[in-house]
Design a protein around this motif. Sequence first.
Motif, PDB file in Angstrom:
ATOM      1  N   VAL A 173      -6.079  -4.546   7.442  1.00  0.00           N
ATOM      2  CA  VAL A 173      -4.755  -4.096   6.747  1.00  0.00           C
ATOM      3  C   VAL A 173      -3.810  -5.437   6.055  1.00  0.00           C
ATOM      4  O   VAL A 173      -3.079  -5.523   5.298  1.00  0.00           O
ATOM      5  CB  VAL A 173      -4.190  -3.005   7.147  1.00  0.00           C
ATOM      6  N   GLY A 174      -3.585  -6.301   7.329  1.00  0.00           N
ATOM      7  CA  GLY A 174      -3.115  -7.629   7.154  1.00  0.00           C
ATOM      8  C   GLY A 174      -3.987  -8.529   5.530  1.00  0.00           C
ATOM      9  O   GLY A 174      -2.976  -8.693   4.835  1.00  0.00           O
ATOM     10  N   GLU A 175      -5.038  -8.344   5.080  1.00  0.00           N
ATOM     11  CA  GLU A 175      -4.909  -8.544   3.865  1.00  0.00           C
ATOM     12  C   GLU A 175      -4.363  -7.673   2.797  1.00  0.00           C
ATOM     13  O   GLU A 175      -4.719  -8.220   1.534  1.00  0.00           O
ATOM     14  CB  GLU A 175      -6.908  -9.058   4.132  1.00  0.00           C
ATOM     15  N   ALA A 176      -4.422  -7.033   3.106  1.00  0.00           N
ATOM     16  CA  ALA A 176      -4.373  -5.619   2.058  1.00  0.00           C
ATOM     17  C   ALA A 176      -2.697  -6.070   2.185  1.00  0.00           C
ATOM     18  O   ALA A 176      -2.655  -5.744   0.916  1.00  0.00           O
ATOM     19  CB  ALA A 176      -5.012  -4.449   3.088  1.00  0.00           C
ATOM     20  N   ALA A 177      -2.060  -6.398   3.008  1.00  0.00           N
ATOM     21  CA  ALA A 177      -0.793  -6.093   2.573  1.00  0.00           C
ATOM     22  C   ALA A 177      -0.735  -7.838   1.964  1.00  0.00           C
ATOM     23  O   ALA A 177      -0.025  -7.921   1.283  1.00  0.00           O
ATOM     24  CB  ALA A 177      -0.108  -6.115   4.020  1.00  0.00           C
ATOM     25  N   ARG A 178      -1.062  -8.484   2.650  1.00  0.00           N
ATOM     26  CA  ARG A 178      -1.292  -9.869   2.138  1.00  0.00           C
ATOM     27  C   ARG A 178      -0.933  -9.932   0.382  1.00  0.00           C
ATOM     28  O   ARG A 178      -0.552 -10.817  -0.584  1.00  0.00           O
ATOM     29  CB  ARG A 178      -2.093 -10.891   2.479  1.00  0.00           C
ATOM     30  N   LEU A 179      -2.433  -9.047  -0.358  1.00  0.00           N
ATOM     31  CA  LEU A 179      -2.645  -8.633  -1.232  1.00  0.00           C
ATOM     32  C   LEU A 179      -1.645  -8.648  -2.228  1.00  0.00           C
ATOM     33  O   LEU A 179      -0.977  -9.124  -3.302  1.00  0.00           O
ATOM     34  CB  LEU A 179      -3.841  -8.256  -1.205  1.00  0.00           C
ATOM     35  N   VAL A 180      -0.553  -7.647  -1.543  1.00  0.00           N
ATOM     36  CA  VAL A 180       0.706  -7.240  -1.974  1.00  0.00           C
ATOM     37  C   VAL A 180       1.352  -8.269  -2.434  1.00  0.00           C
ATOM     38  O   VAL A 180       2.287  -8.078  -3.110  1.00  0.00           O
ATOM     39  CB  VAL A 180       0.883  -5.763  -1.699  1.00  0.00           C
ATOM     40  N   GLN A 181       1.639  -8.915  -1.178  1.00  0.00           N
ATOM     41  CA  GLN A 181       2.854  -9.882  -0.666  1.00  0.00           C
ATOM     42  C   GLN A 181       2.834 -10.851  -1.873  1.00  0.00           C
ATOM     43  O   GLN A 181       4.504 -11.364  -2.574  1.00  0.00           O
ATOM     44  CB  GLN A 181       2.512  -9.725   0.353  1.00  0.00           C
ATOM     45  N   LEU A 182       1.036 -11.475  -2.121  1.00  0.00           N
ATOM     46  CA  LEU A 182       1.406 -12.417  -3.416  1.00  0.00           C
ATOM     47  C   LEU A 182       1.162 -11.545  -4.378  1.00  0.00           C
ATOM     48  O   LEU A 182       0.891 -12.678  -5.461  1.00  0.00           O
ATOM     49  CB  LEU A 182       0.253 -13.268  -2.736  1.00  0.00           C
ATOM     50  N   ASN A 183       1.363 -10.795  -4.897  1.00  0.00           N
ATOM     51  CA  ASN A 183       0.874  -9.988  -5.901  1.00  0.00           C
ATOM     52  C   ASN A 183       0.080 -10.255  -6.857  1.00  0.00           C
ATOM     53  O   ASN A 183      -0.427 -10.923  -8.048  1.00  0.00           O
ATOM     54  CB  ASN A 183       2.346 -10.697  -6.840  1.00  0.00           C
ATOM     55  N   ARG A 184      -0.573 -10.378  -5.789  1.00  0.00           N
ATOM     56  CA  ARG A 184      -2.661 -10.352  -6.321  1.00  0.00           C
ATOM     57  C   ARG A 184      -2.999  -9.817  -7.225  1.00  0.00           C
ATOM     58  O   ARG A 184      -4.337  -9.162  -6.560  1.00  0.00           O
ATOM     59  CB  ARG A 184      -3.329 -11.735  -6.141  1.00  0.00           C
ATOM     60  N   ASN A 225       7.427  -1.920   0.665  1.00  0.00           N
ATOM     61  CA  ASN A 225       8.026  -1.405   1.928  1.00  0.00           C
ATOM     62  C   ASN A 225       7.130  -2.062   3.086  1.00  0.00           C
ATOM     63  O   ASN A 225       8.157  -2.663   3.614  1.00  0.00           O
ATOM     64  CB  ASN A 225       9.033  -0.243   1.368  1.00  0.00           C
ATOM     65  N   THR A 226       5.784  -1.870   3.239  1.00  0.00           N
ATOM     66  CA  THR A 226       5.777  -2.590   4.259  1.00  0.00           C
ATOM     67  C   THR A 226       5.399  -3.723   4.167  1.00  0.00           C
ATOM     68  O   THR A 226       5.261  -4.770   5.608  1.00  0.00           O
ATOM     69  CB  THR A 226       3.973  -2.104   4.344  1.00  0.00           C
ATOM     70  N   VAL A 227       5.389  -4.993   3.367  1.00  0.00           N
ATOM     71  CA  VAL A 227       5.830  -6.367   2.711  1.00  0.00           C
ATOM     72  C   VAL A 227       6.933  -5.777   3.816  1.00  0.00           C
ATOM     73  O   VAL A 227       7.114  -8.077   4.453  1.00  0.00           O
ATOM     74  CB  VAL A 227       5.398  -6.783   2.048  1.00  0.00           C
ATOM     75  N   TRP A 228       8.046  -5.407   2.917  1.00  0.00           N
ATOM     76  CA  TRP A 228       9.453  -6.021   3.542  1.00  0.00           C
ATOM     77  C   TRP A 228       9.790  -5.447   5.091  1.00  0.00           C
ATOM     78  O   TRP A 228       9.312  -6.621   6.152  1.00  0.00           O
ATOM     79  CB  TRP A 228      10.270  -4.817   2.747  1.00  0.00           C
ATOM     80  N   SER A 229       8.593  -4.551   5.422  1.00  0.00           N
ATOM     81  CA  SER A 229       8.687  -4.466   7.267  1.00  0.00           C
ATOM     82  C   SER A 229       8.201  -5.913   7.669  1.00  0.00           C
ATOM     83  O   SER A 229       8.596  -5.983   9.135  1.00  0.00           O
ATOM     84  CB  SER A 229       7.939  -3.216   7.638  1.00  0.00           C
ATOM     85  N   ALA A 230       7.091  -6.023   7.925  1.00  0.00           N
ATOM     86  CA  ALA A 230       6.352  -6.923   8.113  1.00  0.00           C
ATOM     87  C   ALA A 230       6.859  -8.556   7.482  1.00  0.00           C
ATOM     88  O   ALA A 230       6.567  -9.472   8.532  1.00  0.00           O
ATOM     89  CB  ALA A 230       4.847  -7.102   7.931  1.00  0.00           C
ATOM     90  N   THR A 231       7.935  -8.042   7.077  1.00  0.00           N
ATOM     91  CA  THR A 231       8.362 -10.155   6.962  1.00  0.00           C
ATOM     92  C   THR A 231       9.810 -10.119   7.672  1.00  0.00           C
ATOM     93  O   THR A 231      10.845 -10.886   7.491  1.00  0.00           O
ATOM     94  CB  THR A 231       9.107 -10.215   5.086  1.00  0.00           C
ATOM     95  N   PHE A 232      10.489  -8.568   7.496  1.00  0.00           N
ATOM     96  CA  PHE A 232      11.444  -8.620   8.766  1.00  0.00           C
ATOM     97  C   PHE A 232      12.768  -8.960   7.798  1.00  0.00           C
ATOM     98  O   PHE A 232      13.782  -9.403   8.471  1.00  0.00           O
ATOM     99  CB  PHE A 232      11.974  -9.486  10.313  1.00  0.00           C
TER     100      PHE A 232
END
Length: 455
Positions: free
Chosen positions: A394-405, A78-85
């Motif tokens: 935290v941006g790097e952490a969320a990016r890892l989840v965003q890219l499903n890595r 949900n943080t990825v959803w928030s951060a991509t609006f």
Amino acid sequence: MDSLTEALLSGAGPDEIGRHALPPQYRAAHLLAADVGMFDGVADPDVRKSLHVGSVPMPELAPDEVVVAVMASSINYNTVWSATFEPVPTFAFLKRQARNGGWDRRHDLPHQVVGSDAAGIVVRAGTGVRHWKPGDHVVASCVQVDDQEPATHADAMLGTGQRIWGYETNFGGLAHYAVVRASQLLPKPPHLTWEESASVLLTAATSYRMLIGDNGARIKQGDIVLVWGATGGLGAYAVQMVKNAGGIPVGVVGSEHKAAALRRLGCDVVIDRSAIGLGDDGAPTPERTIELGKRLGREIRRQVGEDPHVVFDYVGRATFGISVFVVRKGGTVVTCGSSTGYDHHFDNRYLWMNLKKVIGSHAANLQEQAECNRLFRLGHLAPVLSDVYPLDEVGEAARLVQLNRHIGKVGVLCLAPEEGLGVTDPALRERIGAERLNPLRGLGAAPRPAEGARS
């Protein structure tokens, strides 16, 4: 560093905590309302560009709330959803909440502190709080409810006032301090570290409701359970719960790297989705869905001998039609999300003519979360941390989840200066065995897949 933070990091007790004033500002991962629209027309909405880490003002405390000094948090999708609006800017949720008036007006700000998990120490309690006091070690549920709404007392998730903290509200957990309702708190498992405890509640309790609780599939001994995305946070806890219940987990993953992780979890049957021809190009056509469902069904029957009783699906558009097809006659598909898209298509003949069921599930009520938390305290469930980042990254952490890595859960240290802190029952930790606590740790990020892939 403010005096309260200094006191906490030096091991201050409850009396000393109370002698230090709350800081007027605190460090937090937050979004800016001014950034809404920044990704319009952008093919890759990189969350590192929208997640800011800096000072935000400390909000006033409502009578039924507490302030928690957050030692650690974790990344949820949900943080990825928030951060991509997307699918909607979460600032719309804050404005809607503010229209309730009263204390809810505080949430409508030009910034939103995000994050829906936290482990930490209570440092202030509102005048209406009865069961928590400064110095208590706690974990925070992601669910806020209206306890004056009748539906809440049947199942808190049915209330219209139910919101996900740090996603549909402000003052979330990816921060040095967080404001939560007292009804969100549970005792921290004493044998776990701060980062382990903070990686548990949202995903594990969601999986508990989906599979174990009365509101979900209610799996039993011998049930075959197909788990899509079996090395994600939800999936990794689902595999453990199926095993604990005497069931047979069948995990689907997208790479050999993740297959190796799944074997570490003790999953009985591991299926690489590429082996059945399921790619990353969105939902298949109706004809392709049936073809893939037949392939998957044959593979499950080859390895187990039967079709699955339950399918655990949070992937959504890319898998849902296959889930409905492959689950056995009279079986159940339980879903809590749609990371590949919300517009699901399936052939209804295979649902109605075979008396199958679809159960929608969302987070978990406090009783379900307490039962899940108890399993961690007893050592029957283990955290599935794979990586831990500092709050400034935290941006790097969320990016890892965003890219499903990622695999398992990605933790974030907030006030805790290093990993490994927060254990207050080392004897229990030793008795359970450190090797059981984080079976996915050390595997690192998966090799980068094609953009948009999910597993």
